[in-house]
Structures are given as structure tokens and as C-alpha cells.
Design a protein around this motif. Structure first.
Motif, PDB file in Angstrom:
ATOM      1  N   VAL A  11     -92.554  30.075  29.964  1.00  0.00           N
ATOM      2  CA  VAL A  11     -92.407  29.509  28.740  1.00  0.00           C
ATOM      3  C   VAL A  11     -93.578  29.021  28.043  1.00  0.00           C
ATOM      4  CG1 VAL A  11     -91.045  27.565  27.623  1.00  0.00           C
ATOM      5  CG2 VAL A  11     -90.181  28.948  29.381  1.00  0.00           C
ATOM      6  N   ILE A  12     -93.674  29.111  26.851  1.00  0.00           N
ATOM      7  CA  ILE A  12     -95.161  28.778  26.051  1.00  0.00           C
ATOM      8  C   ILE A  12     -94.727  28.170  24.730  1.00  0.00           C
ATOM      9  CG2 ILE A  12     -97.191  29.865  24.708  1.00  0.00           C
ATOM     10  CD1 ILE A  12     -97.371  31.997  26.992  1.00  0.00           C
ATOM     11  N   ALA A  13     -95.438  27.141  24.344  1.00  0.00           N
ATOM     12  CA  ALA A  13     -95.222  26.363  23.060  1.00  0.00           C
ATOM     13  C   ALA A  13     -96.339  26.002  22.443  1.00  0.00           C
ATOM     14  CB  ALA A  13     -94.456  25.081  23.297  1.00  0.00           C
ATOM     15  N   PRO A  14     -96.209  26.535  21.087  1.00  0.00           N
ATOM     16  CA  PRO A  14     -97.665  26.266  20.231  1.00  0.00           C
ATOM     17  C   PRO A  14     -97.540  24.945  19.724  1.00  0.00           C
ATOM     18  CG  PRO A  14     -96.067  27.489  18.882  1.00  0.00           C
ATOM     19  CD  PRO A  14     -95.497  27.511  20.315  1.00  0.00           C
ATOM     20  N   ARG A  15     -98.502  24.308  19.552  1.00  0.00           N
ATOM     21  CA  ARG A  15     -98.798  22.967  19.024  1.00  0.00           C
ATOM     22  C   ARG A  15     -98.857  22.634  17.310  1.00  0.00           C
ATOM     23  NH1 ARG A  15    -104.540  21.155  21.159  1.00  0.00           N
ATOM     24  NH2 ARG A  15    -106.112  22.000  19.586  1.00  0.00           N
ATOM     25  N   ILE A  50     -90.646  33.412  26.821  1.00  0.00           N
ATOM     26  CA  ILE A  50     -90.399  32.867  26.056  1.00  0.00           C
ATOM     27  C   ILE A  50     -91.108  31.937  25.163  1.00  0.00           C
ATOM     28  CG2 ILE A  50     -88.291  31.044  25.134  1.00  0.00           C
ATOM     29  CD1 ILE A  50     -86.429  32.078  27.392  1.00  0.00           C
ATOM     30  N   LEU A  51     -91.143  31.940  23.798  1.00  0.00           N
ATOM     31  CA  LEU A  51     -92.203  31.320  23.036  1.00  0.00           C
ATOM     32  C   LEU A  51     -91.347  30.293  22.369  1.00  0.00           C
ATOM     33  CD1 LEU A  51     -95.259  32.890  20.992  1.00  0.00           C
ATOM     34  CD2 LEU A  51     -93.783  30.927  20.480  1.00  0.00           C
ATOM     35  N   LEU A  52     -91.374  29.024  22.638  1.00  0.00           N
ATOM     36  CA  LEU A  52     -90.661  27.979  21.947  1.00  0.00           C
ATOM     37  C   LEU A  52     -91.653  27.527  20.637  1.00  0.00           C
ATOM     38  CD1 LEU A  52     -89.154  25.897  24.830  1.00  0.00           C
ATOM     39  CD2 LEU A  52     -88.048  27.656  23.090  1.00  0.00           C
TER      40      LEU A  52
END
Length: 613
Positions: A371-375, A399-401
């Protein structure tokens, strides 16, 4: 008339009106000109959830907030310095955010008894002194626009629609914005309707001229360009940046990008954008539902493409079985979840961070997924590229959140040098192997071979039933199932060796309180930390991009501080994971309002925690 020019270091403007008043277009055009001028900026579009709510009602209010400055900024701003209210509903919905002394530009033509009654105003607030604490500019924007366009061969309705361009012209004059880009935009947008084009241009120019000649505005404001790092920049939204990141992942891997998607707010723009890039080997498929969309994407990955599917929270739930199939078949797949407020249909146009636990655990069985999340909006490019890299290298769904705030918000993006971007090596299994085993793993990554159907000698069985280790044959052996479950988990856990350690911003090295965030809260947290530091306090900050697996040093970081505060736009999902994994009693700060955090509120929370030390 000679107007005084006053220098400002930053301004926050909010355009607000009915959903048919063109506030998003107005805000976007002001933003584009601001970006071209060289200011740093951050935006917050705020849409009504209804496709077309009744005109003049509170549910139909649409707004666009823009914060621009001559220095580095991180958020769209806590409160507007200027509110442009096109009707009573827009005024009532937004007045509570307006600080005392702010400028309020009101379109008085819309303040009729009927429109006032629709939103519960017993008297006209423009006339009853209830707005005395603001600098009110009461202007008949609609009638001034109609007057300016009386020589054009258009209907009165079309003339009234151009009032947003009059307002844009006025604000462009007031804040010294360039005009060339807007004029070129109008020429292109209405090229097939030349009279409408000329009328909108005339309305824009009339608004500019009104500012130049009226006594209502005696001061112009100037905000100088920001001191950016040298390079080529453009203004970009999160959804567009994410789409570009996926295109780049395809180019850097040499793989075709296949998007299987079903339209859903706020992710649909990614489908729209990717559909424009067929020349880069991108194929888009608008499926009949979410399940078909992810199934098509996974099928494309089986066939040798990089499969991608885009959705929001409700769609992620529908995709869960097929994501589990991708875990079992160990094929690359990028699943983009642009989070919105739930549960169920929820608030489709509002932002939230409440899909983290669904991304981590929302599948049957042991089905670990990175799981990865941009800021930030611009960071969506790098996050998409990273998701593609991990998916291909480790043969796994990722999964990109993202979230609604990042998706629709915008900021300047320094266009990267393509030569500096990392290559992604698919490493397809070679034809003609003897004793080919489709689940024989790379000893370093634990990834299985990626064998393209039809390749001689690489024939193998595929499907959702458990595979025998190595051969990939169907297996019901208990010991084999236990081994395969642990191998798939170890593969995901091993990605921690392949990502950057968690970086901590602690200038003095003496802070005892750490603020740890993830995803789109970065801007508000960073702005709050700056405020607290300016008051002389010491506080450290860190922000997670990789949420599964966590960076290898996260436990060390958590235990280096007396208190760890985790602000989230949910009820404490990351906090729950950190407590459960590392037995660290983190302090959650949680709000679920469909809105991003304000820097001021977070600064207060941080100060309270420091004071309790």
C-alpha cells in the motif's frame, strides 16, 4: 485614475456560487494564470455532490479556493482573505469561514427576496449591517455583465452566464494576474461558437476595465513570483499527475498500460486523462461495472501488460475478490483508490482517509498487498511510478491510496528529467526453458516468473485455487498452503528492504514530540509544524509513503520520541496499525468532516501535546 499598488506576500481567494455559475472554471483560470506568473500555489475545489441541485440552494453551492504566494506554501489556506459570493446561498455557506476584516465581493443582482428566502435569510444581509465586520463590495455583477454585452447577438441567458468571466476579469485586475492565457483559452473553448466566444472575452475585459476605473477599489495588490528551484514547471492536479505517472511507468518498463475502469467520483478524471495517451501504448476500457474493470485489468497483466484499475472506496470493496485473485496468481496490478467520504455512497465529492484498513485487510484469507499513499497533488506522479515499479518487480497487486483533496487540488510541479527516472525491468521468463516452474521464486525478491501466454515451453496452469510451491499445480495439501501463505507474506515484507527509510525532519535533534502523518495530510501537518517552530517550540515531523510494508526503521523512529501524534481524516486507522504492530501508544487526532485539516487546528493540537510534556 491612478490606483495605489500594495505588495502582499500571499492571498487566499474563494470563488463561490451556484453549481451553474462556473466557479470551478473561474477558479481554474485564475489558477492557471497564477501558475504562469510564477507564484507558488495550492487549490481546494469544493463540488456539490448532486449533479444539479436546485438553483440557489445550499446543497448546490460550488466553491474554489486558491492560496498563492511569493514563497513556498503547503495548503490552500485555512480561511479566505477574499470571498466572491455570487448569490445568497454562496454567502451563507461560506461566510463562517471568512475572518473579520476580509474582503467580500457580493453579486447583489441575485439577492432577491426569493433567493434570500431559499436559504433562510429574513432580511438582506448586504443591507442590514450584519456584514459590518467585513469590507463589503456590493456589485451588480449580473446586470453589469448584461450591459457590457448588449451589442452582442446572444440571448439574455447567455449574457448572464458570462458573469463569472466579468468576476474573473475584476479579480485578475485586482491581483495583477496575466490575461493572455485566459483569452487564448476562451478562443479555443468557444471556437465553434464565435459570438459566445466574443461575448465571454468582452465580459472578461469589462471586468478588468471596471476594476481599473471604479472608485470601489482604490488599491491593486501585487504578489511577486516565488523563488522556485530552477526548472520547467506546470500547474497540475493530483489525478492528472497520477495518470502521467502511470504513463511513465509504462514507458520506463516497456510495457503497455491497460486501464480497466468504471467511472466513479473522484477517480474518473484518471480514466479521462489516460484515454488521451494511446500514442504511449495506453489502452483504456470503460467497463460495465467495477468487477469487470478489475477483471479486465488483471487479464491484461496475465497477457503481458501492466494492468491498472481506478476507483474510489465503494468500488474498492467490489474489486476485493479479484485483488485476492491477483495475490494468488502473483501478477502485477496497480489498484488506484481515490478515497472519498463513506460509508456506502457517502459524500462522493468530499475527501477522507478511511480506506486504509480496507486496503490492508479487505480481502478474504491471508492476502497481503503493498500500500502506497502520495502526499501532495504533484507527488501523485512519483507515487504512481513507485506503485508500478513494485507491482512489476515483485509480481503483486499494489494499492495506491490517493484522496479527493489530492485528486482535485493542484500545485506547481517541476517536470522531471526523463533520463533521471528509474528503469523498471519486467524480466519476462525466457522461452524454451527446461523444467519451467511458474512458481519457482527469485531468491532475492521471492517473485515468481512472469510467463506470457503462448510462449513455447512456458505453459502453466493459472487460477484462484491454491498452487503447489514451485510447480503451480493445484494443491490441497495443508503444509503446502501454510508455506505458500508465508511465502506471499514474506515477499511483501521483503519490499521494506527496497524502499527508503522513514525520514524525520527534526532540525534541533532535541524534539520529544513527533508528528507522523500519511497521504494528503502532509501539507496541513507541515504548515502546522512550521507555526509551532516559529513560536520557539521543538517538534519533529515524519510522513509515510509506504504503509505496507512500513519502512524498515519505523519502530526505531517511533521509540525515539516521548510522544507520537498521528493526525488522520478517519477514526484512527494508522494509529491502530502502529499500536498493534509496535506496541507504541500513539496519540490520534481524528476528524471526519469531508474536509482537509486546517493548519491552525493542528498547530493547536501540537502545542497542547507539547504543553502536556
Amino acid at each position: 485614475m491612478t490606483k495605489q499598488v500594495q505588495q502582499l506576500d500571499r492571498v487566499i481567494i474563494r470563488f463561490a456560487g451556484d453549481s451553474g455559475d462556473g466557479m470551478q472554471l473561474t477558479g481554474d483560470r485564475f489558477t492557471q494564470e497564477t501558475a504562469a506568473f510564477g507564484n507558488d500555489l495550492s487549490t481546494l475545489p469544493n463540488f456539490p455532490a448532486e449533479i444539479r441541485a436546485p438553483a440557489g440552494t445550499l446543497p448546490g453551492v460550488s466553491s474554489f479556493q486558491l492560496h498563492f504566494a511569493d514563497h513556498d506554501i503547503l495548503t490552500p489556506g485555512d480561511a479566505p482573505n477574499v470571498l466572491v459570493a455570487m448569490n445568497p446561498a454562496a454567502l451563507k455557506a461560506n461566510l463562517g469561514d471568512l475572518p473579520r476584516g476580509a474582503d467580500l465581493i457580493v453579486n447583489t443582482d441575485e439577492f432577491t427576496k426569493r433567493n434570500l428566502a431559499k436559504v433562510g435569510y429574513a432580511t438582506n444581509p448586504v443591507e442590514d449591517e450584519s456584514l459590518s465586520e467585513y469590507r463589503v463590495h456590493a456589485l451588480p455583477l449580473t446586470s453589469m455583465t448584461v450591459k457590457a454585452l448588449e451589442d452582442f447577438d446572444i440571448s439574455k441567458k447567455d449574457a448572464e452566464r458570462a458573469k463569472n468571466m466579468f468576476a474573473l476579469g475584476l479579480l485578475s485586475w485586482l491581483y495583477h494576474r496575466p490575461t493572455e492565457g485566459t483569452l487564448a483559452f476562451l478562443e479555443k473553448k468557444f471556437a465553434k461558437k464565435p459570438e459566445i466566444m466574443k461575448a465571454n472575452i468582452a465580459a472578461f475585459q469589462a471586468g478588468w476595465s471596471f476594476g481599473e476605473t471604479t472608485e470601489a477599489f482604490s488599491v491593486q495588490y501585487e504578489i511577486k513570483p516565488a523563488d522556485h528551484e530552477p526548472g520547467l514547471y506546470r500547474n497540475i492536479t493530483g489525478n492528472t499527475a497520477l495518470a502521467y505517472g502511470l504513463v511513465a511507468a509504462g514507458q520506463l518498463s516497456g510495457l503497455p498500460i491497460y486501464l480497466g475502469s468504471y467511472p466513479i467520483t473522484p477517480a474518473s478524471d484518471i480514466l479521462h486523462e489516460l484515454s488521451k495517451h494511446k500514442r504511449f501504448g495506453v489502452r483504456t476500457f470503460q467497463a460495465e461495472d467495477e468487477i469487470a474493470a478489475v477483471g479486465a485489468a488483471l487479464g491484461a497483466s496475465f497477457g503481458g501488460s501492466l494492468g491498472v484499475t481506478t476507483t474510489s472506496g465503494p468500488g474498492l470493496a467490489l474489486k476485493s475478490e479479484t485483488i485476492g485473485l491477483a495475490v494468488a496468481t502473483e501478477l502485477p496490478l496497480v489498484v488506484v483508490d481515490v478515497q472519498r467520504a463513506g460509508p456506502s455512497t457517502g459524500l462522493p465529492t468530499k475527501t477522507e482517509q478511511a480506506d486504509l484498513l480496507q486496503a490492508m485487510h479487505g480481502r478474504n484469507g491471508e492476502a497481503p498487498v503493498p500500500v502506497i499513499a502520495p502526499r501532495s497533488p504533484a507527488d501523485c506522479f512519483d507515487a504512481a511510478l513507485e506503485a508500478g515499479r513494485i507491482a512489476v518487480k515483485y509480481r503483486t497487486p499494489v494499492i495506491l491510496l490517493s484522496d479527493g483533496y489530492l485528486a482535485n487540488g493542484s500545485e506547481p510541479w517541476k517536470i522531471p528529467d526523463v533520463a533521471t527516472l528509474p528503469r523498471i525491468e519486467p524480466d519476462f521468463a525466457a522461452a524454451g526453458q527446461e523444467d519451467f516452474q511458474p512458481f519457482r521464486r527469485d531468491p532475492e525478491t521471492l517473485a515468481r516468473p512472469w510467463a506470457i501466454p503462448g510462449t513455447p515451453g512456458l505453459e502453466h496452469r493459472i487460477g484462484g485455487l491454491e498452487k503447489a510451491d514451485g510447480s503451480g499445480n493445484i494443491s490441497y495439501d495443508p503444509a503446502n498452503h501454510d508455506r505458500m501463505v508465508r511465502l506471499r507474506q514474506a515477499k511483501v515484507d521483503g519490499i521494506a528492504k527496497d524502499i527508503e527509510p522513514l525520514a524525520v525532519d527534526d532540525p534541533s535533534g532535541e524534539a520529544r514530540v513527533l508528528i507522523l502523518g500519511w497521504g494528503g495530510t502532509y501539507g496541513a501537518i507541515s504548515a502546522a509544524v512550521r507555526r509551532v517552530r516559529r513560536s520557539g517550540q521543538r517538534v519533529a515531523q515524519a510522513h509515510l509513503r509506504h504503509l505496507n510494508p512500513f519502512p524498515a526503521n519505523i519502530e526505531q523512529v517511533l521509540r525515539s520520541y516521548d510522544k507520537v501524534v498521528v493526525p488522520e481524516i478517519n477514526l484512527g486507522q494508522l494509529a491502530l496499525l502502529l499500536r498493534g504492530r509496535f506496541l507504541v501508544d500513539v496519540i490520534g487526532y481524528n476528524r471526519v468532516r469531508g474536509l482537509p485539516f486546517k493548519a491552525e487546528e493542528l498547530a493547536g493540537v501540537i502545542q497542547d501535546v507539547i504543553d502536556s510534556e
